[in-house]
Design an enzyme around this catalytic site. Structure first.
Site, short mmCIF file in Angstrom:
data_model
loop_
_atom_site.label_atom_id
_atom_site.label_comp_id
_atom_site.label_asym_id
_atom_site.label_seq_id
_atom_site.Cartn_x
_atom_site.Cartn_y
_atom_site.Cartn_z
N ASP A 12 -18.26 -0.17 3.34
CA ASP A 12 -16.90 -0.29 2.81
C ASP A 12 -16.85 -1.59 2.02
O ASP A 12 -17.76 -2.42 2.08
CB ASP A 12 -15.88 -0.31 3.95
CG ASP A 12 -14.43 -0.33 3.46
OD1 ASP A 12 -14.18 0.06 2.30
OD2 ASP A 12 -13.54 -0.76 4.21
N SER A 13 -15.76 -1.77 1.30
CA SER A 13 -15.57 -3.03 0.58
C SER A 13 -15.36 -4.20 1.54
O SER A 13 -15.66 -5.35 1.21
CB SER A 13 -14.34 -2.92 -0.34
OG SER A 13 -13.16 -2.73 0.43
N TYR A 44 -11.96 -3.33 -3.54
CA TYR A 44 -12.43 -2.35 -4.53
C TYR A 44 -11.27 -1.68 -5.27
O TYR A 44 -11.48 -1.05 -6.30
CB TYR A 44 -13.22 -1.24 -3.82
CG TYR A 44 -14.65 -1.54 -3.48
CD1 TYR A 44 -15.23 -2.80 -3.69
CD2 TYR A 44 -15.46 -0.56 -2.91
CE1 TYR A 44 -16.55 -3.06 -3.35
CE2 TYR A 44 -16.78 -0.80 -2.57
CZ TYR A 44 -17.33 -2.05 -2.79
OH TYR A 44 -18.63 -2.29 -2.45
N GLY A 45 -10.07 -1.80 -4.74
CA GLY A 45 -8.95 -0.96 -5.14
C GLY A 45 -8.64 -0.82 -6.61
O GLY A 45 -8.21 0.24 -7.05
N CYS A 75 -14.91 4.29 2.87
CA CYS A 75 -14.03 3.64 1.91
C CYS A 75 -13.43 4.74 1.05
O CYS A 75 -14.16 5.46 0.36
CB CYS A 75 -14.83 2.65 1.05
SG CYS A 75 -13.90 1.89 -0.29
N ASN A 76 -12.12 4.88 1.08
CA ASN A 76 -11.48 5.92 0.28
C ASN A 76 -11.67 5.67 -1.21
O ASN A 76 -11.88 6.62 -1.98
CB ASN A 76 -9.98 5.98 0.61
CG ASN A 76 -9.71 6.56 1.98
OD1 ASN A 76 -9.80 5.85 2.99
ND2 ASN A 76 -9.38 7.83 2.04
N THR A 77 -11.60 4.41 -1.62
CA THR A 77 -11.74 4.09 -3.03
C THR A 77 -13.13 4.45 -3.54
O THR A 77 -13.29 5.10 -4.58
CB THR A 77 -11.46 2.60 -3.27
OG1 THR A 77 -10.11 2.31 -2.89
CG2 THR A 77 -11.63 2.23 -4.74
N GLU A 154 -7.67 -8.27 5.39
CA GLU A 154 -8.90 -9.07 5.40
C GLU A 154 -8.62 -10.51 5.82
O GLU A 154 -9.49 -11.18 6.39
CB GLU A 154 -9.55 -9.05 4.02
CG GLU A 154 -10.17 -7.71 3.63
CD GLU A 154 -11.43 -7.39 4.42
OE1 GLU A 154 -12.04 -8.32 4.99
OE2 GLU A 154 -11.79 -6.19 4.49
N CYS A 186 -6.45 4.75 3.10
CA CYS A 186 -7.40 3.64 2.97
C CYS A 186 -7.84 3.29 4.38
O CYS A 186 -7.00 3.21 5.29
CB CYS A 186 -6.74 2.44 2.28
SG CYS A 186 -7.74 0.92 2.30
N THR A 187 -9.14 3.07 4.57
CA THR A 187 -9.63 2.82 5.93
C THR A 187 -9.13 1.50 6.49
O THR A 187 -9.21 1.29 7.71
CB THR A 187 -11.17 2.85 5.97
OG1 THR A 187 -11.70 1.95 4.99
CG2 THR A 187 -11.69 4.26 5.72
N HIS A 188 -8.62 0.61 5.65
CA HIS A 188 -8.02 -0.62 6.16
C HIS A 188 -6.68 -0.38 6.84
O HIS A 188 -6.30 -1.09 7.78
CB HIS A 188 -7.78 -1.62 5.01
CG HIS A 188 -8.98 -2.38 4.58
ND1 HIS A 188 -9.96 -1.84 3.78
CD2 HIS A 188 -9.36 -3.67 4.81
CE1 HIS A 188 -10.89 -2.76 3.54
NE2 HIS A 188 -10.55 -3.87 4.16
#
Length: 270
Positions: A12-13, A44-45, A75-77, A154, A186-188
């Site tokens: 992921d980012s 990454y968005g 990561c969805n992006t 983050e 988004c995984t976040h």
């Protein structure tokens, strides 16, 4: 060493993909997990698709160089911009990616209105278009880009006034339009689920694709005969970052993620 004993690679980012790692550990406790957070390039968005493909390829190579038997694009992006391309470029590698949970959302909504919270790239991506076209049925799907949320997570700022104000800004238009089901695209974002639920109200359902992605990863491994034998002992977890290892270790602790070894990664070196 048989390939089945190799780790599952996840990238992921940033720390968001660890929400998928957490589900993988619950479902496949005997598997070793190697998680790569590309903090040097996070978020990454808003990055263009070509750059996201290049970053995703570098992350994939780093994981493969360390023996990964499967790559989970947590990561969805990156999934929206690069998953199909990765499958062509690394044709021998089993990939599992993130797909926004529009199908179950459309099935569960009572108001007929579904909201999707995601990064700008995911919102604009062809993957979300495909999922909505195929699975939305008669539901109205409203898309809400959420710039800034990844950076808050983050930084470990989950319950601060500024984060809550940002969530209010993104959620209110969806709720005003009648959305009773929200897709965390988004995984976040699952790290902010309690805050989102508090603002949206208990009548609104939140859907996270991570459990389904973990199940799909397990199915793919089983189909290819790559599962680690049950009874082989608890799998080891390794977290790697292209950024600061101390900061990552702090986030792992603060977010109550499964403990593991934390190492530095250089995805530019081959």
């Amino acid at each position: 060493m048989t390939l089945g004993s190799h780790p599952i690679g996840i990238f992921d980012s940033g720390i968001g993909g660890a929400t998928v790692l957490r589900q993988l550990q619950r479902l496949l406790p005997y598997e070793d997990l190697l998680f790569l957070a590309d903090h040097a390039n996070c978020p990454y968005g808003a990055r263009p698709a070509a750059e996201l493909r290049a970053l995703s390829a570098a992350n994939t190579r780093w994981l493969l160089d360390r023996g990964a038997k499967q790559i989970v694009v947590a990561c969805n992006t990156a999934s929206a911009a690069a998953l199909h391309w990765l499958r062509r470029e690394f044709a021998h590698v089993p990939f599992v990616g993130m797909v926004p949970a529009v199908k179950p959302a459309a099935a569960q909504t009572r108001s007929g209105v579904v909201g999707v919270l995601a990064t700008p790239t995911t919102i604009r991506g062809a993957l979300l278009d495909e999922v909505v076209l195929r699975w939305a049925g008669g539901a109205q799907v409203l898309r809400q880009g959420c710039p800034g949320l990844v950076e808050r997570i983050e930084a470990g700022e989950l319950n601060t006034p500024s984060t809550l104000a940002l969530l209010e800004t993104y959620l209110r238009p969806l709720l005003a339009a009648g959305a009773d089901t929200l897709v965390l695209g988004c995984t976040h974002y699952p790290f902010l689920a309690p805050q989102i639920q508090q603002i949206a109200g208990s009548h609104v359902r939140l859907l996270d694709a991570a459990p389904a992605v973990a199940r799909q990863a397990g199915r793919v491994l089983a189909e290819r005969g790559l599962l680690r034998p049950v009874g082989a002992g608890a799998g080891a977890i390794t977290y790697a970052t292209t950024g600061d290892t101390t900061a990552l270790a702090g986030l792992i602790s603060r977010l109550a993620l499964p403990p593991g070894l934390v190492v530095r990664a250089d995805t530019t070196a081959r």
